[in-house]
Design an enzyme around this catalytic site. Structure first.
Site, short mmCIF file in Angstrom:
data_model
loop_
_atom_site.label_atom_id
_atom_site.label_comp_id
_atom_site.label_asym_id
_atom_site.label_seq_id
_atom_site.Cartn_x
_atom_site.Cartn_y
_atom_site.Cartn_z
N CYS A 1 41.20 42.67 41.21
CA CYS A 1 40.05 43.24 41.93
C CYS A 1 39.62 42.43 43.15
O CYS A 1 39.63 42.92 44.28
CB CYS A 1 38.86 43.35 40.98
SG CYS A 1 39.16 44.23 39.45
N HIS B 1 31.85 42.35 43.72
CA HIS B 1 32.86 41.43 43.18
C HIS B 1 33.46 40.49 44.24
O HIS B 1 34.62 40.10 44.17
CB HIS B 1 33.98 42.20 42.48
CG HIS B 1 34.57 41.41 41.34
ND1 HIS B 1 35.71 41.79 40.68
CD2 HIS B 1 34.16 40.25 40.74
CE1 HIS B 1 36.00 40.92 39.72
NE2 HIS B 1 35.06 39.98 39.75
#
Length: 536
Positions: free
Chosen positions: A80, A136
């Site tokens: 990610c 993130h």
């Protein structure tokens, strides 16, 4: 007679010149396009009917892709954080220090403040910039959060995962709430499904937008990443679950429901653009951040990258070949599959260019402007892709032309297991389910008996594959192509010399949500010196 011919020539030349100037004037002075950038989380190659399987129909994704350009030779990072950093900066994770793992909720680091983001670049070009969903990229100090990184607004969560209804993240057996709006905790959405609330926020942004200003909407869905609580890792409203009675495996059925909710959101966003009168001057990008996490992966997801090898966290094709498309009325040659090589680093220079930006502003970019390749179907300016050089566990992979070199342990090792197999979709009556017309299918050669063993992890010898002929990585051809192996090893070494050290930091106990009202939120106050940055 000669005079008449001369006048005809001059007249024709002036008409052509006026047309050319008109085109150039339109290019330079027309309103930049609205950019809608949609990121799916952990979406597997075989989890969309766009790639041929009818197990999980995705009609909205399929329609937009088939009306635009479906990317069939497109690559992302295997996790990610690295992919999201590449989207935002156009720089490879080895050059931003985000090449190892992902940013934990307790980790006091993030995408360096010296890195200028896509939102910051587009803002200088007059864009209204909005982020919805997953971040993130660090949040330990407020300066690392979206509204400090070029976005006018943010509604979403800072970390990498969460419960889809309670919006809690659990780390080290500590639970904390993680849903924020413009830097403040947002509690009214407690109990509401993440895919729905992020879609609704994106729709509201589009509806409220002043069409005279270009819009950049970054919609990073939580779907279809696994949640956090063991008894409900996969979550979706029942109406989606009921769409898949033919899938007998419970985990795969619930995962399919999550994909279906994501697909509905994509269709809804497209329709909202049309209703708002923005679609005709828009570019919709859809991409996964990495390959899917397959059914025996550690986090409980039930994705499938079939027939590709590997999964999320690996440098096999199943971990890095990404599901993606571009849809736009501005594309000159739409309705096609694009085999042109493209990497996740290319989005920033591509979109910055079509927005009217000066490429000289993109310093130290690792990406290429792919708009001409996407729009006009000309050859890609890219001939190689560095998948990663991971300095901690010491593995790497690079693609040059048709060839791909794996070096080291190949990634994806969880405990003592390497996720290096081929994982067909669960619940299907066979590995060759009914295929969808007008879809793109990966064609693999015959699988040899030693496909699982001809690339030995233990001896750490490089393994070589011809990805065009063998996209499923069955046949290691290193032994009889040592000249290619040595050339690609040398290229890897060149990249290795340019890499920076990973930014990873030890976990900080001061991040504990119990110290912050049971909320995951910034816990470090930067000094004035740390706040002052010079962009890379």
């Amino acid at each position: 007679m000669e005079w008449r011919k001369a006048m005809e020539f001059i007249t024709c030349f002036m008409v052509l010149l006026a047309g050319a100037l008109g085109d150039e004037e339109s290019k330079d002075h027309g309103q930049p396009p609205h950019i809608i950038f949609i990121v799916a989380d952990d979406l597997g190659w075989d989890d969309v009917s766009l790639h041929g399987s009818s197990q999980i129909p995705t009609p909205n994704i399929d329609t937009l892709a088939q009306d635009g350009v479906t990317l069939t030779n497109y690559y992302v990072s295997p996790l990610c954080t690295p992919s999201r950093s590449a989207i935002m900066t156009g720089r490879h994770p080895i050059h931003t220090g985000l090449q190892f793992g992902v940013i934990s909720p307790e980790a006091p680091y993030g995408l360096g403040l010296e890195e200028k983001t896509m939102a910051q670049y587009l803002k200088t070009l007059g864009y209204s910039t909005h982020a919805v969903g997953k971040w993130h990229l660090g949040y330990f100090a407020k300066e690392y959060t979206p509204t400090w990184r070029g976005f006018d607004s943010f509604f979403g969560f800072y970390n990498g995962r969460g419960d889809y209804y309670t919006h809690e993240e659990v780390q080290s057996e500590v639970s904390g709430y993680d849903l924020h709006k413009n830097g403040k905790v947002y509690r009214p959405a407690f109990g509401q499904y993440s895919t729905d609330i992020f879609n609704q926020e994106a729709e509201q942004i589009i509806k409220a937008h002043n069409a005279s200003q270009p819009l950049f909407l970054y919609l990073a869905h939580q779907a279809v990443h696994a949640g956090v609580y063991p008894d409900r890792l996969l979550q979706a409203p029942d109406k989606y679950y009921q769409r898949f009675p033919h899938i007998e495996t419970e985990g795969r059925r619930m995962y399919a429901a999550m994909v279906s909710a994501l697909d509905d959101s994509v269709g809804s966003i497209s329709q909202t653009l049309r209703d708002a009168g923005l679609y005709d001057n828009s570019i919709i990008v859809f991409t996964t951040d990495n390959g899917g996490a397959t059914y025996d992966f550690f986090d409980g997801t039930h994705a499938s990258n079939w027939p590709l090898r590997g999964c999320k966290h690996t440098l096999w094709e199943g971990g890095v070949r990404g599901t993606a498309f571009v849809n736009s009325p501005l594309i000159k040659k739409p309705r096609r599959f694009s085999d042109q090589m493209m990497h996740v680093c290319d989005w920033l220079p591509t979109l910055h260019s079509v927005a009217g930006g000066d490429p000289k502003e993109l310093k130290n970019s690792d990406g290429f402007d792919q708009w001409d390749a996407l729009s006009n179907n000309v050859p890609s300016p890219r001939n190689e892709i560095l998948h990663n050089i991971e300095p901690i566990e010491k593995y790497a992979a690079i693609r040059v032309g048709d060839f791909k070199l794996h070096y080291g342990a190949f990634g994806g090792k969880i405990g003592s297991k390497y996720f290096s197999g081929w994982y067909p979709p669960e619940g299907a009556t066979s590995n060759k389910a009914e295929y969808v017309p007008n879809s793109f299918r990966v064609r693999c050669p015959s699988k040899q008996a030693n496909a699982s063993t001809n690339c030995d992890y233990g001896d750490r010898k490089p393994c070589l594959y011809n990805i065009r002929d063998d996209p499923c990585e069955y046949n290691n051809i290193a032994d009889w192509n040592q000249d290619i192996v040595e050339a690609m090893k040398a290229r890897l070494q060149e990249y290795r010399r340019s890499a920076v050290e990973p930014r990873n930091q030890p976990l900080d106990p001061q991040s504990n949500p119990k110290l912050h009202g049971n909320v995951w939120e910034p816990w470090v106050t930067l000094s004035e010196d740390d706040q002052h940055v010079t962009y890379a």
